[in-house]
Motif scaffolding. Structure first.
Motif, PDB file in Angstrom:
ATOM      1  N   GLN A  81      -9.194   8.087  -0.753  1.00 19.93           N
ATOM      2  CA  GLN A  81      -8.772   9.454  -0.516  1.00 19.93           C
ATOM      3  C   GLN A  81      -9.390   9.965   0.855  1.00 19.93           C
ATOM      4  OE1 GLN A  81      -8.468  12.124  -3.646  1.00 19.93           O
ATOM      5  NE2 GLN A  81      -8.412  13.850  -2.228  1.00 19.93           N
ATOM      6  N   GLY A  82      -8.631  10.535   1.689  1.00 21.79           N
ATOM      7  CA  GLY A  82      -9.102  10.939   3.018  1.00 21.79           C
ATOM      8  C   GLY A  82      -8.477  12.538   3.191  1.00 21.79           C
ATOM      9  N   LYS A  83      -8.532  12.889   4.486  1.00 25.32           N
ATOM     10  CA  LYS A  83      -8.085  14.313   4.713  1.00 25.32           C
ATOM     11  C   LYS A  83      -6.962  14.258   5.706  1.00 25.32           C
ATOM     12  CE  LYS A  83     -12.163  15.373   6.057  1.00 25.32           C
ATOM     13  NZ  LYS A  83     -13.449  16.174   6.433  1.00 25.32           N
ATOM     14  N   TYR A  84      -6.203  15.164   5.618  1.00 33.39           N
ATOM     15  CA  TYR A  84      -4.911  15.622   6.381  1.00 33.39           C
ATOM     16  C   TYR A  84      -4.844  16.500   6.924  1.00 33.39           C
ATOM     17  CZ  TYR A  84      -0.216  15.583   7.873  1.00 33.39           C
ATOM     18  OH  TYR A  84       1.303  15.759   8.663  1.00 33.39           O
ATOM     19  N   ILE A  85      -4.795  16.727   8.252  1.00 33.20           N
ATOM     20  CA  ILE A  85      -5.027  18.149   8.868  1.00 33.20           C
ATOM     21  C   ILE A  85      -3.927  18.250   9.726  1.00 33.20           C
ATOM     22  CG2 ILE A  85      -6.441  19.712  10.229  1.00 33.20           C
ATOM     23  CD1 ILE A  85      -8.737  17.958   9.208  1.00 33.20           C
ATOM     24  N   GLU A  86      -3.087  19.426   9.919  1.00 32.53           N
ATOM     25  CA  GLU A  86      -1.982  19.683  10.787  1.00 32.53           C
ATOM     26  C   GLU A  86      -2.546  20.907  11.711  1.00 32.53           C
ATOM     27  OE1 GLU A  86       2.034  18.295   8.511  1.00 32.53           O
ATOM     28  OE2 GLU A  86       1.745  20.351   8.917  1.00 32.53           O
ATOM     29  N   ILE A  87      -2.534  20.783  13.078  1.00 33.61           N
ATOM     30  CA  ILE A  87      -2.930  21.909  13.788  1.00 33.61           C
ATOM     31  C   ILE A  87      -1.641  22.154  14.969  1.00 33.61           C
ATOM     32  CG2 ILE A  87      -4.676  22.616  15.457  1.00 33.61           C
ATOM     33  CD1 ILE A  87      -6.691  20.964  14.250  1.00 33.61           C
TER      34      ILE A  87
ATOM     35  N   GLY B  43      -7.321  25.351   5.481  1.00 38.32           N
ATOM     36  CA  GLY B  43      -7.151  25.336   6.835  1.00 38.32           C
ATOM     37  C   GLY B  43      -7.671  26.766   7.488  1.00 38.32           C
ATOM     38  N   LYS B  44      -7.537  27.824   7.085  1.00 37.11           N
ATOM     39  CA  LYS B  44      -8.120  29.106   7.723  1.00 37.11           C
ATOM     40  C   LYS B  44      -9.708  28.783   8.043  1.00 37.11           C
ATOM     41  CE  LYS B  44      -4.940  32.462   7.206  1.00 37.11           C
ATOM     42  NZ  LYS B  44      -3.939  31.706   7.644  1.00 37.11           N
ATOM     43  N   ALA B  45     -10.335  28.269   7.336  1.00 31.14           N
ATOM     44  CA  ALA B  45     -11.655  28.055   7.652  1.00 31.14           C
ATOM     45  C   ALA B  45     -12.016  26.997   8.524  1.00 31.14           C
ATOM     46  CB  ALA B  45     -12.573  27.579   6.295  1.00 31.14           C
ATOM     47  N   VAL B  46     -11.094  26.043   8.433  1.00 30.21           N
ATOM     48  CA  VAL B  46     -11.457  24.961   9.709  1.00 30.21           C
ATOM     49  C   VAL B  46     -10.962  25.578  11.057  1.00 30.21           C
ATOM     50  CG1 VAL B  46     -10.318  22.920  10.716  1.00 30.21           C
ATOM     51  CG2 VAL B  46     -11.055  22.888   8.130  1.00 30.21           C
ATOM     52  N   GLY B  47      -9.986  26.509  11.155  1.00 27.08           N
ATOM     53  CA  GLY B  47      -9.544  27.210  12.230  1.00 27.08           C
ATOM     54  C   GLY B  47     -10.474  28.063  12.934  1.00 27.08           C
ATOM     55  N   HIS B  48     -11.329  29.036  11.999  1.00 28.35           N
ATOM     56  CA  HIS B  48     -12.315  29.720  12.359  1.00 28.35           C
ATOM     57  C   HIS B  48     -13.529  28.685  13.054  1.00 28.35           C
ATOM     58  CE1 HIS B  48     -10.982  33.544  11.073  1.00 28.35           C
ATOM     59  NE2 HIS B  48     -10.631  33.237   9.730  1.00 28.35           N
TER      60      HIS B  48
ATOM     61  N   GLN C 109      -4.571  22.210   5.935  1.00 26.49           N
ATOM     62  CA  GLN C 109      -5.236  20.963   5.404  1.00 26.49           C
ATOM     63  C   GLN C 109      -4.857  20.595   4.368  1.00 26.49           C
ATOM     64  OE1 GLN C 109      -9.361  21.013   5.695  1.00 26.49           O
ATOM     65  NE2 GLN C 109      -9.744  18.846   4.760  1.00 26.49           N
ATOM     66  N   GLY C 110      -4.514  19.266   4.151  1.00 29.08           N
ATOM     67  CA  GLY C 110      -4.070  18.546   3.023  1.00 29.08           C
ATOM     68  C   GLY C 110      -4.803  17.422   2.638  1.00 29.08           C
ATOM     69  N   LYS C 111      -4.094  16.580   1.715  1.00 29.90           N
ATOM     70  CA  LYS C 111      -4.811  15.385   1.126  1.00 29.90           C
ATOM     71  C   LYS C 111      -4.096  14.230   1.613  1.00 29.90           C
ATOM     72  CE  LYS C 111      -4.925  16.876  -3.044  1.00 29.90           C
ATOM     73  NZ  LYS C 111      -5.114  17.271  -4.389  1.00 29.90           N
ATOM     74  N   TYR C 112      -5.001  13.142   1.867  1.00 28.46           N
ATOM     75  CA  TYR C 112      -4.316  11.787   2.251  1.00 28.46           C
ATOM     76  C   TYR C 112      -4.911  10.630   1.361  1.00 28.46           C
ATOM     77  CZ  TYR C 112      -3.113   7.457   4.978  1.00 28.46           C
ATOM     78  OH  TYR C 112      -2.898   6.268   5.369  1.00 28.46           O
ATOM     79  N   ILE C 113      -3.908  10.085   0.505  1.00 26.46           N
ATOM     80  CA  ILE C 113      -4.480   9.178  -0.391  1.00 26.46           C
ATOM     81  C   ILE C 113      -3.770   7.628  -0.168  1.00 26.46           C
ATOM     82  CG2 ILE C 113      -4.500   8.572  -2.935  1.00 26.46           C
ATOM     83  CD1 ILE C 113      -4.187  11.620  -3.169  1.00 26.46           C
TER      84      ILE C 113
ATOM     85  N   LYS D 291       0.922  -0.998   0.047  1.00 28.96           N
ATOM     86  CA  LYS D 291       0.226  -0.091  -0.071  1.00 28.96           C
ATOM     87  C   LYS D 291       0.808   1.253  -0.031  1.00 28.96           C
ATOM     88  CE  LYS D 291      -4.187   0.068   2.013  1.00 28.96           C
ATOM     89  NZ  LYS D 291      -5.003  -0.209   2.950  1.00 28.96           N
ATOM     90  N   ALA D 292       0.534   2.309  -0.880  1.00 28.77           N
ATOM     91  CA  ALA D 292       1.233   3.448  -0.780  1.00 28.77           C
ATOM     92  C   ALA D 292       0.501   4.499  -0.166  1.00 28.77           C
ATOM     93  CB  ALA D 292       1.634   3.912  -2.330  1.00 28.77           C
ATOM     94  N   LYS D 293       1.082   5.093   0.900  1.00 28.74           N
ATOM     95  CA  LYS D 293       0.175   6.268   1.658  1.00 28.74           C
ATOM     96  C   LYS D 293       0.765   7.477   1.280  1.00 28.74           C
ATOM     97  CE  LYS D 293      -0.820   2.958   5.328  1.00 28.74           C
ATOM     98  NZ  LYS D 293      -0.818   3.159   6.945  1.00 28.74           N
ATOM     99  N   ILE D 294       0.005   8.418   0.797  1.00 27.94           N
ATOM    100  CA  ILE D 294       0.343   9.529   0.080  1.00 27.94           C
ATOM    101  C   ILE D 294      -0.074  10.818   0.807  1.00 27.94           C
ATOM    102  CG2 ILE D 294       0.595  10.900  -2.215  1.00 27.94           C
ATOM    103  CD1 ILE D 294       0.295   8.235  -3.498  1.00 27.94           C
ATOM    104  N   HIS D 295       0.815  11.559   1.168  1.00 25.24           N
ATOM    105  CA  HIS D 295       0.415  12.949   1.762  1.00 25.24           C
ATOM    106  C   HIS D 295       0.591  14.249   0.708  1.00 25.24           C
ATOM    107  CE1 HIS D 295       0.850  10.668   5.427  1.00 25.24           C
ATOM    108  NE2 HIS D 295      -0.062  11.351   6.011  1.00 25.24           N
ATOM    109  N   VAL D 296      -0.322  14.751   0.469  1.00 23.98           N
ATOM    110  CA  VAL D 296      -0.147  16.083  -0.606  1.00 23.98           C
ATOM    111  C   VAL D 296      -0.617  17.132   0.367  1.00 23.98           C
ATOM    112  CG1 VAL D 296      -0.855  17.155  -2.625  1.00 23.98           C
ATOM    113  CG2 VAL D 296      -0.794  14.696  -2.509  1.00 23.98           C
ATOM    114  N   THR D 297       0.502  18.090   0.689  1.00 24.07           N
ATOM    115  CA  THR D 297       0.195  19.435   1.436  1.00 24.07           C
ATOM    116  C   THR D 297       0.699  20.370   0.834  1.00 24.07           C
ATOM    117  OG1 THR D 297       2.525  18.843   2.133  1.00 24.07           O
ATOM    118  CG2 THR D 297       0.785  18.284   3.761  1.00 24.07           C
ATOM    119  N   LEU D 298       0.185  21.683   1.039  1.00 23.70           N
ATOM    120  CA  LEU D 298       0.391  22.930   0.450  1.00 23.70           C
ATOM    121  C   LEU D 298       1.956  23.402   0.800  1.00 23.70           C
ATOM    122  CD1 LEU D 298      -2.796  24.832   0.669  1.00 23.70           C
ATOM    123  CD2 LEU D 298      -1.855  24.433  -1.391  1.00 23.70           C
TER     124      LEU D 298
END
Lengths: 80, 80
Positions: free
Chosen positions: B38-44, A18-23, A38-42, A2-9
């Motif tokens: 696909q899922g979400k990845y969040i760093e706080i 991320g700002k919206a989640v923080g608010h 906030q990023g993606k996890y695949i 299994k490949a676990k991939i994180h895509v982040t800004l």
């Protein structure tokens, strides 16, 4: 395997999601935190390859489709 | 310290986003893989707490906002 991939800004790229989640968290009464990103996890099941080949295969998927490498970083972990 | 949160769909819940990514990968010529999820990845960034308190705080955030626990699982890692 299994490949676990994180895509982040990338650092410095504005993250409105991320700002919206923080608010939203502050509106719920959470206040002991700083930045939210906030990023993606695949997760991708990869067939019949060595660990090294699977890593290269998953990295090619990221380069071609999963990540926009102008503004995003990706990280691939392989789980045997 | 930083909370790294993964939110993924529970097993058995249909994942249209993962299916779409799988179709797009096949259209690009990738064919050596099985399921894509696909899922979400969040760093706080969490302020001034013990590791244990930060974990409980992040889990409360997941329960209240970040995950829909009817269809999603979450996993919290704390990085000191």
């Amino acid at each position: 395997m299994k490949a676990k991939i994180h895509v982040t800004l990338k650092n410095g790229v504005l993250d409105p999601q991320g700002k919206a989640v923080g608010h939203a968290l502050r509106a719920l009464g959470f206040d002991q935190f700083g930045e939210v990103r906030q990023g993606k996890y695949i997760e991708i099941d990869i067939n019949d390859m060595t660990e090294n080949a699977a890593r290269h295969y998953a990295e090619a998927m990221c380069d071609k489709l999963l990540a926009n490498t102008v503004i995003e970083d990706f990280d691939v972990e392989i789980e045997p």
